[in-house]
Write a protein that holds these residues in place. Structure first.
Motif, PDB file in Angstrom:
ATOM      1  N   UNK A 231      21.033   3.437  -9.090  1.00  0.00           N
ATOM      2  CA  UNK A 231      21.940   2.571  -8.365  1.00  0.00           C
ATOM      3  C   UNK A 231      21.537   1.112  -8.510  1.00  0.00           C
ATOM      4  N   UNK A 232      22.513   0.217  -8.515  1.00  0.00           N
ATOM      5  CA  UNK A 232      22.246  -1.222  -8.563  1.00  0.00           C
ATOM      6  C   UNK A 232      22.307  -1.855  -7.180  1.00  0.00           C
ATOM      7  N   UNK A 233      22.679  -1.050  -6.187  1.00  0.00           N
ATOM      8  CA  UNK A 233      22.749  -1.570  -4.825  1.00  0.00           C
ATOM      9  C   UNK A 233      21.340  -1.677  -4.234  1.00  0.00           C
ATOM     10  N   UNK A 234      21.148  -2.710  -3.439  1.00  0.00           N
ATOM     11  CA  UNK A 234      19.839  -2.873  -2.798  1.00  0.00           C
ATOM     12  C   UNK A 234      19.664  -1.794  -1.735  1.00  0.00           C
ATOM     13  N   UNK A 235      18.591  -1.007  -1.838  1.00  0.00           N
ATOM     14  CA  UNK A 235      18.417   0.084  -0.876  1.00  0.00           C
ATOM     15  C   UNK A 235      18.030  -0.425   0.512  1.00  0.00           C
ATOM     16  N   UNK A 236      18.336   0.388   1.513  1.00  0.00           N
ATOM     17  CA  UNK A 236      17.936   0.097   2.890  1.00  0.00           C
ATOM     18  C   UNK A 236      16.729   0.971   3.206  1.00  0.00           C
ATOM     19  N   UNK A 237      15.598   0.333   3.455  1.00  0.00           N
ATOM     20  CA  UNK A 237      14.365   1.070   3.714  1.00  0.00           C
ATOM     21  C   UNK A 237      14.292   1.488   5.183  1.00  0.00           C
ATOM     22  N   UNK A 238      13.513   2.528   5.434  1.00  0.00           N
ATOM     23  CA  UNK A 238      13.411   3.101   6.771  1.00  0.00           C
ATOM     24  C   UNK A 238      11.933   3.129   7.170  1.00  0.00           C
ATOM     25  N   UNK A 239      11.578   2.408   8.227  1.00  0.00           N
ATOM     26  CA  UNK A 239      10.194   2.338   8.678  1.00  0.00           C
ATOM     27  C   UNK A 239      10.069   3.027  10.037  1.00  0.00           C
ATOM     28  N   UNK A 240       9.097   3.918  10.133  1.00  0.00           N
ATOM     29  CA  UNK A 240       8.855   4.693  11.349  1.00  0.00           C
ATOM     30  C   UNK A 240       7.418   4.465  11.809  1.00  0.00           C
ATOM     31  N   UNK A 241       7.219   4.461  13.115  1.00  0.00           N
ATOM     32  CA  UNK A 241       5.891   4.170  13.663  1.00  0.00           C
ATOM     33  C   UNK A 241       5.671   5.002  14.925  1.00  0.00           C
ATOM     34  N   UNK A 242       4.485   5.631  15.011  1.00  0.00           N
ATOM     35  CA  UNK A 242       4.176   6.434  16.195  1.00  0.00           C
ATOM     36  C   UNK A 242       3.539   5.611  17.307  1.00  0.00           C
ATOM     37  N   UNK A 243       3.178   4.365  16.987  1.00  0.00           N
ATOM     38  CA  UNK A 243       2.546   3.503  17.981  1.00  0.00           C
ATOM     39  C   UNK A 243       3.514   2.463  18.516  1.00  0.00           C
ATOM     40  N   UNK A 244       3.004   1.264  18.770  1.00  0.00           N
ATOM     41  CA  UNK A 244       3.828   0.184  19.302  1.00  0.00           C
ATOM     42  C   UNK A 244       4.710  -0.381  18.187  1.00  0.00           C
ATOM     43  N   UNK A 245       6.018  -0.176  18.242  1.00  0.00           N
ATOM     44  CA  UNK A 245       6.873  -0.625  17.139  1.00  0.00           C
ATOM     45  C   UNK A 245       6.923  -2.136  16.993  1.00  0.00           C
TER      46      UNK A 245
END
Length: 273
Positions: A231-245
């Motif tokens: 794909x040439x579209x800019x991807x949307x990244x997903x960040x997850x955190x178990x602590x203080x976001x």
């Protein structure tokens, strides 16, 4: 559907690897899990680290990743084989890439390694380095004060500089024949302290960050399997955190130099939700 690259770490340190993967593979979507609530992993028992790592892996599999990066040296040292045996997708660790980068750079044949207590105790870097070049001299030093400083976002403070100086003193003053000319940052949190570490070690010691080589290996594996995103579209990244976001988000935004959103995850035994 674009299947992502999943990245896990004991906290925010793996963002150093994520940044390099994003740079080298800008078309790839990233799903990142930072286990800040249970960081640091270094002082923990190996069986506990394996259990935590497998819990995160099971959570990340819901995103249907095409490759998993264990962007944590401690987890790589003790859990890599078990993770590989439990999933059907490729798994990339950070120790072998870091070792390869150091072997390419050293001229004296004396390489230093700094890491968590568990990573140093495992001798995973010693083995990886000597598998590549048996005649190398490896000097290892645990630096347990570094990860908490980074997780708190305290890596620019005078206290951080003092901790770096005191922690590296045994390596700095180690007496040996040939000079150490490379120092592996054997924890993905440590690049946050790179300026202070470089100041202590001096210009004659090149710091080795495994992120670049890890991203290169990730690219090679995906290319070999014909799974590079088209794909040439800019991807949307997903960040997850178990602590203080909020803390995680502030540190990650500074390092990535972009606005990101962080989704908190909560442990509700026997799984994350």
């Amino acid at each position: 559907m674009q299947h992502p690259i999943a990245i896990l770490d004991s906290g925010v340190g793996g963002i150093t690897v994520a940044k390099e993967i994003i740079r080298q593979l800008p078309q790839e979507k990233i799903v990142y899990f930072g286990d800040s609530a249970r960081s640091p992993y270094g002082p923990r028992k190996p069986e506990e680290i394996v259990r935590f790592t497998m819990q995160i892996v099971r959570y990340l599999l819901r995103f249907q990743p095409k490759l998993l990066v264990i962007a944590c040296n401690t987890a790589t040292a003790v859990a890599l084989d078990q993770v590989r045996a439990s999933v059907s997708i490729p798994v990339v660790g950070v120790i072998c890439p870091g070792a390869r980068a150091a072997v390419k750079k050293t001229k004296s044949g004396v390489i230093g390694v700094i890491g968590t207590e568990c990573t140093v105790r495992s001798q995973a870097y010693d083995q990886a380095l000597k598998d590549l070049s048996p005649k190398l001299e490896v000097l290892s030093q645990p630096c347990p004060r570094f990860v908490p400083l980074v997780e708190q976002g305290d890596f620019h403070s005078p206290q951080a500089k003092q901790a770096v100086w005191e922690s590296l003193a045994p390596l700095k003053h180690h007496a040996h024949g040939k000079p150490m000319d490379c120092l592996i940052l054997g924890c993905t949190h440590y690049p946050f302290l790179q300026d202070a570490i470089s100041s202590v070690m001096g210009s004659g010691v090149e710091l080795i960050n495994s992120a670049e080589e890890t991203a290169r290996e990730t690219s090679a594996v995906l290319h070999h399997q014909g799974q590079l995103a088209k794909t040439r579209e800019r991807p949307v990244h997903h960040f997850l955190c178990s602590g203080n976001p909020a803390t995680f988000q502030g540190i990650a935004r500074e390092w990535l130099n972009e606005d990101i959103q962080v989704t908190p995850v909560v442990w509700q035994g026997p799984k994350y939700v």
